[in-house]
Write a protein that holds these residues in place. Sequence first.
Motif, short mmCIF file in Angstrom:
data_model
loop_
_atom_site.label_atom_id
_atom_site.label_comp_id
_atom_site.label_asym_id
_atom_site.label_seq_id
_atom_site.Cartn_x
_atom_site.Cartn_y
_atom_site.Cartn_z
N GLY A 100 0.68 -1.37 0.17
CA GLY A 100 -0.02 0.00 0.03
C GLY A 100 0.79 1.40 0.08
N VAL A 130 -5.40 0.82 -7.85
CA VAL A 130 -5.82 1.45 -6.21
C VAL A 130 -5.71 2.83 -6.48
CG1 VAL A 130 -6.19 0.91 -4.13
CG2 VAL A 130 -5.82 -0.89 -5.43
N GLY A 132 -5.35 6.66 -4.90
CA GLY A 132 -4.56 7.14 -3.81
C GLY A 132 -3.32 6.88 -3.08
N GLU A 133 -2.99 6.93 -1.81
CA GLU A 133 -1.67 6.42 -1.37
C GLU A 133 -1.81 5.95 0.06
OE1 GLU A 133 0.93 10.01 -1.52
OE2 GLU A 133 1.04 9.81 -3.70
N THR A 136 -4.33 2.70 3.78
CA THR A 136 -5.36 2.93 4.40
C THR A 136 -6.43 2.01 4.46
OG1 THR A 136 -6.40 4.12 2.67
CG2 THR A 136 -5.00 5.63 4.01
N ARG A 139 -8.36 1.95 0.93
CA ARG A 139 -7.43 1.33 -0.08
C ARG A 139 -7.23 -0.15 0.06
NH1 ARG A 139 -2.20 2.94 -1.56
NH2 ARG A 139 -2.66 2.76 -3.74
N SER A 140 -7.20 -0.41 1.24
CA SER A 140 -7.20 -1.96 1.54
C SER A 140 -8.51 -2.67 1.23
CB SER A 140 -7.09 -2.35 3.16
OG SER A 140 -5.81 -1.91 3.46
N GLN A 142 -10.28 -1.42 -1.41
CA GLN A 142 -10.41 -1.30 -2.84
C GLN A 142 -9.20 -2.30 -3.31
OE1 GLN A 142 -8.98 2.76 -3.27
NE2 GLN A 142 -11.29 3.45 -3.49
N TYR A 143 -8.04 -2.65 -2.64
CA TYR A 143 -7.30 -3.76 -3.18
C TYR A 143 -7.69 -5.06 -3.14
CZ TYR A 143 -2.69 -6.25 -3.32
OH TYR A 143 -1.73 -7.08 -3.57
#
Length: 486
Positions: A100, A130, A132-133, A136, A139-140, A142-143
């Motif tokens: 991430g 995914v 963003g950066e 988070t 994002r986890s 979305q991953y």
Amino acid sequence: MQPNSRRGPQRIVAPSRNDPFLRKFTEGIGGPLGRHAAPGIVSPGFFTVERVLVLFTIVSALLAVLIKTPCRVGGWGTPDQFYAACYSDWPELFRTRGIGDGVFPFLTEGALFEYPVLLGLLAGAAALVVPGEGGTALRSLQYFDVNALLATGAWIATVIATMRLAGRRPWDAAMVAVAPAAILSVFINWDIFAVMLATAGMLAFARNRPVAAGVLIGLGTALKLYPVLILGAVLVLALRTLRLRPAVLTFTAAAATWLAVNLPFLLRDYESWRFFLTFTQDRPAGYSSIWFAWNLTVERAGGTGVGPEFINLWAYLLFALACLGIAVLALRCRRRPRLAQLVFLIVAAFILTNKVYSPQFVLWLIPLVALARPRWRDFLIWQFFEVMHWWAIWMYLAKETSGGAAENNLDSPYYVLAVLGHVLATAYLMYRVVSDILEPDGDPVRRGGVDDPQGGPFDGAPDRWALRRRRPVSLETHAAPAKEAQ
């Protein structure tokens, strides 16, 4: 035996007539499929077997996502992800391995990743889409969703490849599409991609394309180790038929492909490349293996469990002995076994002797069971125990990580029983497959004069060499007219 010229195209096998277990449950929907439906002859319209299987797989994938809902809504936190049985390696690795934060396994200098090269590249590539950066929670999630979408595509491809491998029995691929254990475990890790490559490799071999088969098996081995075990079955059948050229081509293509994937990373950053090997070598007994169950039992009784060195030696030795036994069986039995039967036995032996059994490893066996022993009763018995193990591992991990109330946890003796159930159910399937090898007249796949739909260059080949002296056996020897149960 001359084919019936008036019959036209060869019928496909209808499970409602052919499978004794399913036949009992068809009365409520009008009984077994009748002769006027003529499967394989009368056009089914839009709902072809392939399209129905794809729909089955999509529904199963939606159920698999639904099972992950508690974590998708509340996050993948410990111990809740175990109590809710919605754990997945994807968000865990996304956070803890720096994916991430922009770490790309095997490309980022010094990054360590405990999986083979191709899986690491897949894990890193999925993170690129995914937005963003940082690692988070959003994002986890979305991953996870990106990987679930890709895994669904791999699952569909596996089902279609299994269907085409099954020949006249395309509905056997429904086992892969609707397997309860697959629904529960397909979104834990990336194993379905290795399963897809292994199944596609077997399909290429069945279509007499040994180089393509080797390339696919080599790619699968670069993603997970187990696809290389297919080559053991190819070798044994090549010895029995003395058709060595397909085996040589498959082995060479597999080795060249694996080297082409691995060699650049081995030369670029040897320590990162070999971390998978050292991690596997040094790790203690992994969850749900027979070694872990033994250690739990011994330590609960006040003894001392076995360490990595002991397990490494005996796991390899037991697997080697199992492979030797399978080879002797294949070279001594009255009729040459089918490729899928041997692959199943080898992979099952590897799973039972290995130092770890993760819940998603069941995916390795599901297509092989559908091809080696396509009987729904045996399949569902095995699936029942795999589902029980899937539930038990999460409840045991919840106990190990939470320290919560005793009524919410699963004590180790019950967990060991669940592991034992998985082991015995897998051994039961192995017994049934061995029985079919020893008594090929009882093999449902070989009814009606069929030899080996997955065998490719070995299909219909006469026996040229065996461990005991016998008259060479050809397909015609076993192709006496026999009316298949339709």
